[in-house]
Motif scaffolding. Structure first.
Motif, mmCIF file in Angstrom:
data_model
loop_
_atom_site.group_PDB
_atom_site.id
_atom_site.type_symbol
_atom_site.label_atom_id
_atom_site.label_comp_id
_atom_site.label_asym_id
_atom_site.label_seq_id
_atom_site.Cartn_x
_atom_site.Cartn_y
_atom_site.Cartn_z
ATOM 1 N N GLY A 251 0.817 -1.220 0.000
ATOM 2 C CA GLY A 251 0.000 0.000 0.000
ATOM 3 C C GLY A 251 0.845 1.262 0.000
ATOM 4 N N GLU B 95 2.088 1.722 -3.455
ATOM 5 C CA GLU B 95 0.966 2.199 -4.274
ATOM 6 C C GLU B 95 0.778 3.710 -4.059
ATOM 7 N N MET C 191 -5.174 2.239 1.043
ATOM 8 C CA MET C 191 -3.742 1.991 0.788
ATOM 9 C C MET C 191 -3.030 1.640 2.098
ATOM 10 N N LYS D 34 -3.257 -1.930 3.419
ATOM 11 C CA LYS D 34 -2.517 -3.018 2.771
ATOM 12 C C LYS D 34 -1.127 -3.209 3.373
#
Lengths: 520, 447
Positions: free
Chosen positions: A130, A133, B58, B61
């Motif tokens: 994440g 990302e 996000m 994760k």
């Protein structure tokens, strides 16, 4: 009733001295070294699980001398210190070139999510997908907003971004075998000091480019200097006079024809986000101060974050590490050996840059969206011009009363024969409850005052600011010198003696000399 | 848009006052064919809730350090930060202020910087410290540049115990600046020879303590050898808490001390923002990079603080400046200095003792696992395991699957240097006995 003069006010102030030296909410605060004690602690730490040590004979025996405070004492100390600071949340912070806009608190909340604030840079890559990302998303926004092919996220602040961009340029020059000959970097006199300092740091020689009478760079001057020894220009656009370099495309063409690169100092990118893309203007590298344009808080001097967007010809030289999107998720490229076709010039910081700032900037971007970012630039420019229009008849404009970008530059011509300086004017503004404008920068105009209101100010706020500056200007014309020469009168401190600080520097607290008792 | 106070009516009135018809009249200096007619192809504005969802997804994760048994170090360390630290640094007057260019209304920032500089000088055993650098690695590169200026030489000698990323940062700057770097091979057992490599061209020797493998080093003999040849000793640390347990670099003869201050007051935050600490001897102060805060008096004779000795800096000296640094790590300094004030000497030394004890306990347990060897003769809160016949990277991944974030494989920091069986493991005050037991159990299964 007669008006009370500043002199009388001063006397009144002196006759109302308090026992403590405090003034109601303005409380004097000693240093922790004067109030704390080494045996006091504000943190309860568990007992060690073992007494066994493996310190190899290097145990610390000497005392350190660090005072401690309990938690309530600590709260009070720092709270009182905070109350001696001006901030954006206090009021209009007109410091030009620094972009002191509102810092949304949503961004603080996002930075403190455990999945952002509590992850380690060297955790297994699968456990931080994440985060990668998020970096990739930020990179996409930055590249789209600037129209550039690549971005190096890791620079830690604007000047570090400059260093990164100039290193990419140096690497590209070396890749063409021209490192021995291309050694000159052009820097206009109006540039931030970081530009020449950066170029010199990595061995370039700095050559100044004069500005035209209108405050912008003359492409003909660049043409005269262009040649096989020219490595790059470092040009701020909009420049530090608050003006857009209108011949920027021609300047870029001249550079590129001469085999040189165009480094753009992006400190003022906030004026044109969503209005123009540096990539369309021929820029090869530009740092973006996330702590200015994208509102990550300045924190009293950092931390910042200075990602550098890169043109197609410089993108392959971006430093390690970088994020790559693949079929199995995101990869973090940390070594030249797995960088593929890229030719990273090296590494500029231990880890991956300022994640805490990335998330705040992305939160700001997502909140604004493409439409809101464009609106922010327009409002920033509108506000600066509104200030200009409100003051042009009283305060001198070095380049005439013409539109500016996000900041408006005044000089001190209007103070001629008053015996007062830009600094006096700025200090009087403190008494009126404002943070002064940037003073004596840029260096190209005399007694510069650079005002950047930002888009965060309402019309009512600007009206009062303009009225205040007008009142001060009229007061100067009326010969009311004391309002200025002794200012500030109402700040936590009066004017500070900077000469004394530099002449005999006291850079740390020292215990007072023990009082010598005569031997009996 | 919730952040924009101007209404369409305001904008109209303001344009009229300025004397232009449209907003684009103010953008007239941008070449017409480069002016964008409409917003770029990115999402439009979003509510707080919508943004929270996007970023929350996000964040969700990632595996947070506090959610698992966590032993990852190698330059950044998981420590407990008291709640009051995070509260105080979010005071608007600290968070949303600028570099203290107008000292009369920035005494809060300036006083804490003065206190911070004093704390750093005391901790490192040096005479002066600056108001911070970006992080430990960039501070190290700046220390090397400073040593070149002081000695008027251009060759730095790097210990094989220096964090490879720090060495890379030094090397990158030096290569670009045309200076020379000589680096020793990875020095797993702190047994390298540095002294015989110091010569008349060496400006400085850069030694990390505790080193990247966790070993403790007596800097005294290296300092002596440096000084005999006219070179400076640059001492580096990545774990500031170690200064509470081991002799200070100043006491051991260092000339410049640089380090990472993240451990005190600052979150892991995936590598930044952190706070670079930089301290040296008084005689070198005018060659220092970065901001310095100094004491003075105001017009009424009251004590106050200002930024000083700025003739070293870029905004005055431009291409002759000691560094190009401008914005540094203000708010991270504040977090550091508040946490350090809360700890005080008593708390800080106790914290260091707990870190060391947890690491000693962990090392004792891990070395009993079959095939595992603890390489360190000495250490503070971090040490290196040799996993006999195993690839440490693969082992580390397997442990992650078992819910233990165990450490940093050496090969991640320096691939292809021939030590693929090494795993660097850190243990701080946050690790419980249960965490250590979980690590031992998981490693026993994997080995």
């Amino acid at each position: 009733m007669p008006q009370t003069s500043i002199g009388q006010m001063n006397m009144m102030r002196d006759t109302h001295e308090t026992f403590t030296g405090n003034k109601a909410l303005q409380i004097e605060e000693a240093l922790i070294f004067e109030t704390g004690r080494v045996e006091v602690t504000g943190v309860d730490v568990d007992e060690p699980v073992t007494e066994e040590t493996r310190l190899g004979g290097l145990e610390r025996h000497a005392p350190i001398g660090l005072p401690g405070l309990s938690e309530p004492e600590t709260m009070r100390h720092y709270l009182r210190l905070s109350q001696k600071n001006y901030s954006i949340d206090t009021g209009l912070f007109s410091l030009g070139s620094c972009t002191m806009k509102h810092n949304p608190r949503l961004n603080e909340r996002m930075a403190r999510l455990p999945g952002i604030g509590d992850i380690h840079p060297l955790q297994p890559v699968q456990s931080v997908q994440g985060a990668l990302e998020l970096m990739d998303t930020l990179a996409h926004w930055l590249m789209t907003l600037t129209g550039m092919a690549g971005v190096a996220l890791s620079p830690k602040a604007g000047a570090h971004g400059e260093l990164c961009g100039m290193m990419a340029i140096k690497a590209a020059i070396a890749a063409k075998g021209e490192q021995a000959s291309r050694t000159v970097v052009l820097v206009p006199d109006s540039a931030h000091g970081t530009n020449p300092a950066t170029a010199a740091l990595i061995g370039f020689s700095v050559k100044p480019v004069p500005a035209r009478a209108d405050g912008t760079v003359d492409p003909e001057e660049v043409r005269k200097l262009a040649g096989p020894e020219m490595a790059a220009i470092m040009l701020t656009n909009p420049n530090t006079c608050g003006l857009f370099e209108k011949d920027v495309v021609e300047i870029a063409d001249i550079l590129h024809e001469a085999g040189a690169y165009f480094y753009c100092d992006g400190a003022n990118f906030n004026a044109i986000v969503g209005k123009a893309r540096p990539g369309d203007l021929g820029v090869d590298a530009m740092h973006i101060n996330l702590h200015k344009t994208f509102s990550t808080p300045h924190g009293g001097g950092g931390p910042g974050s200075g990602p550098v967007v890169l043109s197609e010809r410089l993108a392959p030289f971006a430093p390690l590490p970088f994020v790559k999107r693949g079929k199995q998720g995101y990869a973090l490229i940390e070594h030249a050996g797995n960088a593929g076709d890229a030719k990273p010039f090296g590494r500029i910081t231990a880890f991956h840059g300022q994640m805490g700032m990335y998330v705040r900037a992305l939160s700001y971007m997502l909140s604004h969206g493409a439409d809101g970012l464009r609106q922010a630039s327009e409002d920033a420019v509108l506000n600066a011009n509104y200030v200009r229009a409100g003051l042009a008849d009283l305060i001198s404009l070095p380049f005439g009363n013409r539109p500016c970008m996000h900041e408006v530059l005044f000089d001190d011509t209007w103070l001629k024969d008053t015996g007062l300086t830009t600094l006096d004017f700025a200090k009087a503004l403190i008494d009126e409850g404002y943070h002064p404008m940037t003073v004596y920068f840029p260096l190209v105009v005399h007694g510069a005052m650079l005002v950047e209101p930002t888009e965060s100010e309402s019309k009512a706020s600007l009206d009062l600011f303009i009225a205040t500056l007008r009142d001060l200007a009229i007061s100067i014309r009326a010969g009311e010198r004391e309002r200025f020469t002794g200012a500030p009168y109402h700040a936590p401190r009066r004017r500070l003696d900077e000469t004394r600080a530099a002449r005999s520097p006291v850079l740390r607290w020292q215990p007072p000399e023990p009082i010598k008792v005569a031997a009996e | 848009m919730r952040y924009h106070p101007l209404t369409p009516e305001d904008r109209g009135e303001m344009l009229a006052k300025i004397g232009v018809a449209t907003i684009d009249d103010l953008f007239a200096d941008i070449p017409a064919d480069k002016l964008l007619p409409e917003p770029l192809a990115l999402p439009h504005h979003a509510s707080e809730m919508a943004v929270e969802r996007l970023i929350g997804a996000m964040a969700g994760k990632n595996v947070a350090a506090s959610s698992v048994p966590f032993f990852v170090g190698a330059g950044a360390y998981k420590h407990h930060v008291p709640a009051s630290v995070d509260h105080l640094i979010q005071r608007s007057e600290f968070l949303t202020s600028y570099t203290p260019y107008q000292p009369e209304i920035a005494q809060g920032t300036l006083q804490y910087l003065f206190e911070f500089q004093t704390q750093v000088a005391l901790l490192t055993g040096m005479e002066v410290a600056n108001a911070s650098m970006y992080d430990g690695s960039t501070a190290t590169a700046e220390a090397v540049l400073m040593a070149h200026r002081v000695t008027k030489r251009g060759k730095a000698l790097l210990s094989g115990g220096l964090h490879p990323h720090y060495a890379d940062v030094v090397r990158t700057v030096s290569d670009m600046a045309g200076d020379t770097v000589v680096a020793n091979q990875p020095d797993i057992l702190a047994s390298e020879d540095l002294i015989s490599k110091i010569d008349g061209e060496t400006s400085c020797v850069v030694v990390q303590n505790p080193d990247v493998f966790g070993n403790l080093r007596d800097l005294g003999p290296i300092a002596e050898a440096c000084h005999a040849k006219g070179a400076l000793l640059v001492a580096v640390f990545t774990e500031a808490v170690s200064l509470g347990a081991i002799r200070s670099p100043g006491e051991m003869g260092a000339d410049i001390v640089v380090g990472e201050g993240q451990s005190i007051g600052n979150a892991l935050s995936f590598g930044g923002p952190y706070v670079g600490l930089f301290a040296t001897r008084q005689k070198y102060v005018r060659q220092m990079p970065g901001r310095l805060c100094g004491e003075t008096v105001d017009a009424d004779g009251r004590r106050g603080f200002v930024l000083t000795l700025s003739t070293r800096e870029q905004h005055i000296r431009r291409d002759k400046a000691t560094s190009n640094i401008c914005t540094n790590s203000g708010l991270c300094c504040l977090a550091f200095t508040i946490h350090m004030t809360l700890l005080g000497e008593t708390g800080f030394r106790r914290l260091a003792a707990v870190n060391h004890a947890n690491a000693v306990d962990l090392a004792e347990r891990l070395k009993r696992v079959k095939g595992v060897e603890v390489l360190n003769g000495s250490f503070f809160n971090e040490f290196t395991l040799r996993l006999a016949g195993k690839n440490a990277y693969a082992v580390n991944e397997k442990l992650a699957h078992k819910g233990v974030l165990a450490g940093v494989p050496w090969s991640r920091l320096a691939p292809k240097t021939g030590h693929d069986d090494l795993l660097i493991v850190a243990s701080t005050e946050v690790n419980t006995a249960e965490d250590r037991a979980a690590f031992v159990a998981a490693l026993s299964e994997v080995m």
